[in-house]
Design a protein around this motif. Sequence first.
Motif, PDB file in Angstrom:
ATOM      1  N   ASN A 199      45.925 -43.290  36.840  1.00 24.82           N
ATOM      2  CA  ASN A 199      46.753 -42.493  37.474  1.00 24.82           C
ATOM      3  C   ASN A 199      46.872 -40.878  36.947  1.00 24.82           C
ATOM      4  O   ASN A 199      47.799 -40.370  37.021  1.00 24.82           O
ATOM      5  CB  ASN A 199      48.111 -43.060  37.699  1.00 24.82           C
ATOM      6  CG  ASN A 199      47.993 -44.500  38.347  1.00 24.82           C
ATOM      7  OD1 ASN A 199      47.211 -44.679  39.141  1.00 24.82           O
ATOM      8  ND2 ASN A 199      48.639 -45.310  37.816  1.00 24.82           N
ATOM      9  N   ALA A 200      45.792 -40.552  35.835  1.00 29.45           N
ATOM     10  CA  ALA A 200      46.159 -39.473  35.390  1.00 29.45           C
ATOM     11  C   ALA A 200      44.841 -38.481  35.585  1.00 29.45           C
ATOM     12  O   ALA A 200      44.469 -37.384  34.926  1.00 29.45           O
ATOM     13  CB  ALA A 200      45.929 -39.577  33.682  1.00 29.45           C
ATOM     14  N   GLY A 201      44.108 -38.982  36.660  1.00 31.12           N
ATOM     15  CA  GLY A 201      42.959 -38.216  37.033  1.00 31.12           C
ATOM     16  C   GLY A 201      41.622 -38.545  36.432  1.00 31.12           C
ATOM     17  O   GLY A 201      40.730 -37.524  36.720  1.00 31.12           O
ATOM     18  N   PHE A 202      41.417 -39.487  35.639  1.00 32.68           N
ATOM     19  CA  PHE A 202      40.320 -39.815  34.854  1.00 32.68           C
ATOM     20  C   PHE A 202      39.339 -40.714  35.561  1.00 32.68           C
ATOM     21  O   PHE A 202      39.916 -41.860  36.141  1.00 32.68           O
ATOM     22  CB  PHE A 202      40.593 -40.085  33.435  1.00 32.68           C
ATOM     23  CG  PHE A 202      41.141 -38.857  32.558  1.00 32.68           C
ATOM     24  CD1 PHE A 202      40.283 -38.100  32.069  1.00 32.68           C
ATOM     25  CD2 PHE A 202      42.522 -38.585  32.444  1.00 32.68           C
ATOM     26  CE1 PHE A 202      40.880 -37.000  31.177  1.00 32.68           C
ATOM     27  CE2 PHE A 202      42.896 -37.676  31.682  1.00 32.68           C
ATOM     28  CZ  PHE A 202      42.051 -36.598  31.159  1.00 32.68           C
ATOM     29  N   ILE A 210      44.908 -36.697  27.713  1.00 35.37           N
ATOM     30  CA  ILE A 210      45.591 -36.245  28.616  1.00 35.37           C
ATOM     31  C   ILE A 210      46.506 -34.937  28.551  1.00 35.37           C
ATOM     32  O   ILE A 210      46.273 -33.764  29.472  1.00 35.37           O
ATOM     33  CB  ILE A 210      46.616 -37.247  29.182  1.00 35.37           C
ATOM     34  CG1 ILE A 210      46.069 -38.517  29.754  1.00 35.37           C
ATOM     35  CG2 ILE A 210      47.757 -36.955  30.244  1.00 35.37           C
ATOM     36  CD1 ILE A 210      47.060 -39.795  29.838  1.00 35.37           C
ATOM     37  N   ARG A 211      46.686 -34.784  27.409  1.00 39.22           N
ATOM     38  CA  ARG A 211      47.255 -33.560  26.834  1.00 39.22           C
ATOM     39  C   ARG A 211      46.126 -32.385  27.038  1.00 39.22           C
ATOM     40  O   ARG A 211      46.306 -31.276  27.291  1.00 39.22           O
ATOM     41  CB  ARG A 211      47.813 -33.510  25.424  1.00 39.22           C
ATOM     42  CG  ARG A 211      48.529 -32.157  24.930  1.00 39.22           C
ATOM     43  CD  ARG A 211      49.036 -32.290  23.465  1.00 39.22           C
ATOM     44  NE  ARG A 211      48.074 -32.749  22.631  1.00 39.22           N
ATOM     45  CZ  ARG A 211      47.133 -31.851  22.077  1.00 39.22           C
ATOM     46  NH1 ARG A 211      47.268 -30.663  22.376  1.00 39.22           N
ATOM     47  NH2 ARG A 211      46.142 -32.120  21.195  1.00 39.22           N
ATOM     48  N   ARG A 212      44.984 -32.559  26.541  1.00 40.57           N
ATOM     49  CA  ARG A 212      44.055 -31.674  26.241  1.00 40.57           C
ATOM     50  C   ARG A 212      43.349 -31.239  27.800  1.00 40.57           C
ATOM     51  O   ARG A 212      43.172 -30.091  28.009  1.00 40.57           O
ATOM     52  CB  ARG A 212      42.861 -32.077  25.258  1.00 40.57           C
ATOM     53  CG  ARG A 212      43.037 -32.146  23.991  1.00 40.57           C
ATOM     54  CD  ARG A 212      42.157 -32.826  23.217  1.00 40.57           C
ATOM     55  NE  ARG A 212      42.220 -32.928  21.946  1.00 40.57           N
ATOM     56  CZ  ARG A 212      42.129 -31.857  20.915  1.00 40.57           C
ATOM     57  NH1 ARG A 212      41.363 -30.951  21.312  1.00 40.57           N
ATOM     58  NH2 ARG A 212      42.155 -32.078  19.710  1.00 40.57           N
ATOM     59  N   MET A 213      43.410 -32.304  28.749  1.00 39.14           N
ATOM     60  CA  MET A 213      42.685 -32.209  29.985  1.00 39.14           C
ATOM     61  C   MET A 213      43.758 -32.754  31.013  1.00 39.14           C
ATOM     62  O   MET A 213      43.620 -33.753  31.583  1.00 39.14           O
ATOM     63  CB  MET A 213      41.568 -33.160  30.187  1.00 39.14           C
ATOM     64  CG  MET A 213      40.445 -32.585  28.921  1.00 39.14           C
ATOM     65  SD  MET A 213      38.744 -33.627  29.055  1.00 39.14           S
ATOM     66  CE  MET A 213      38.263 -33.537  30.676  1.00 39.14           C
ATOM     67  N   PRO A 214      44.847 -32.020  31.203  1.00 31.58           N
ATOM     68  CA  PRO A 214      45.751 -32.088  32.252  1.00 31.58           C
ATOM     69  C   PRO A 214      45.285 -32.685  33.767  1.00 31.58           C
ATOM     70  O   PRO A 214      46.248 -33.131  34.386  1.00 31.58           O
ATOM     71  CB  PRO A 214      46.951 -31.104  32.041  1.00 31.58           C
ATOM     72  CG  PRO A 214      46.117 -30.041  31.427  1.00 31.58           C
ATOM     73  CD  PRO A 214      45.221 -30.527  30.692  1.00 31.58           C
ATOM     74  N   ASP A 215      44.395 -31.975  34.038  1.00 33.63           N
ATOM     75  CA  ASP A 215      43.725 -32.074  35.215  1.00 33.63           C
ATOM     76  C   ASP A 215      42.703 -33.318  35.546  1.00 33.63           C
ATOM     77  O   ASP A 215      42.122 -33.375  36.353  1.00 33.63           O
ATOM     78  CB  ASP A 215      43.091 -30.740  35.839  1.00 33.63           C
ATOM     79  CG  ASP A 215      44.026 -29.611  35.815  1.00 33.63           C
ATOM     80  OD1 ASP A 215      45.112 -29.927  36.329  1.00 33.63           O
ATOM     81  OD2 ASP A 215      43.741 -28.485  35.483  1.00 33.63           O
ATOM     82  N   GLY A 216      42.473 -33.937  34.444  1.00 30.86           N
ATOM     83  CA  GLY A 216      41.784 -35.135  34.463  1.00 30.86           C
ATOM     84  C   GLY A 216      40.294 -34.684  34.010  1.00 30.86           C
ATOM     85  O   GLY A 216      40.090 -33.474  33.629  1.00 30.86           O
TER      86      GLY A 216
END
Length: 340
Positions: A206-209, A173-179
């Motif tokens: 719920n983090a866009g993945f 999530i830190r690396r890909m904040p947009d999912g």
Amino acid sequence: MTASGRNVKMAKKGLLYILTAALMMGALTGCKQNVGTPEDNAVVEEPEENDDVQTNRLFGFSGADLSDPFCEVIKDSVSVSLEEQGDRILVRDAAKDAGTQAEQIREMIDAGAEAVFLIPADPVEITPALESLKEAEIPVINLDIRVQDTGLTDAYIGADNYSAGAYCAEDLIRRMPDGGTVGIIECTGNSSVAERINGFEESIQNAGFEIKGRINTAPDDEAGLKRELLSMFDDEQSPDALMCGDDRMALIVMEALRTSGRSDIIVYSVGGSPAVKSALKETDSALAGIGALSPINMGKTAVKTASALLADGAYEPEIYVETFFIDRENIDMYGTDGWQ
């Protein structure tokens, strides 16, 4: 206590003082911590001398598969901890066979083991052997893979597998904040792996993945996993990241990525073997991080639990040893020459 016994204790105490000093110097110079063999993680506290403490007791260690490095390191840690307190250990390897394990446990009962450390080859088929141990009034410390009938064991020592998977999710999530998209490499028949994957999946909710694919691999089917991976990579919508349930899977995944010429997919693993930590240090590695387990601390905790149990002392019947996250920023603290 005899004179020879006092000499041994004095020699051990001297060694512990040396170890303590060495560890303090390591802390001051920023050396790696909590790595390597069980000896590298030796407990340096010297208990008060007590002539009433029983030594030279026999313990049994029944491993599901000692060709598995994780299982082997737990065994080594248990062995070293027992030897340090003057006890003996009878080690047997079931080599993944539940019938063999039952026979070996009968051998431990006949040998007069005072307690048995157990990693079951099969959590269900081990039940009759556990009943025999219960009948013989021999306590059982269940390690790593939980048996089905927990009422037949006295304590369980495992890793916090859920958190190990969650740490990988947090880094993604830190690396890909947009999912993005994720592929899951799992082994649904392995309860520890299932817990790691659950921790990962629940943490990316719920983090866009989006989960784009799953591969359920058998423990020994390397060729089958490679075939399925190549099919996944050929897909025009192959995932941005792959979450692997253990180090074995991650190493196969990274080899498949190299074979396919893919450098656009990042990989996560759970474990922390020397091979995977070495791969993490490579500058062109696809591996982003490891949810790290500590088989050395699991073994030490198991011996402390068994000793308390035999002394009718207080002990925790269920312990989940802490896990943590290793990436390129902190890999030097843990090193690549052993487990942690």
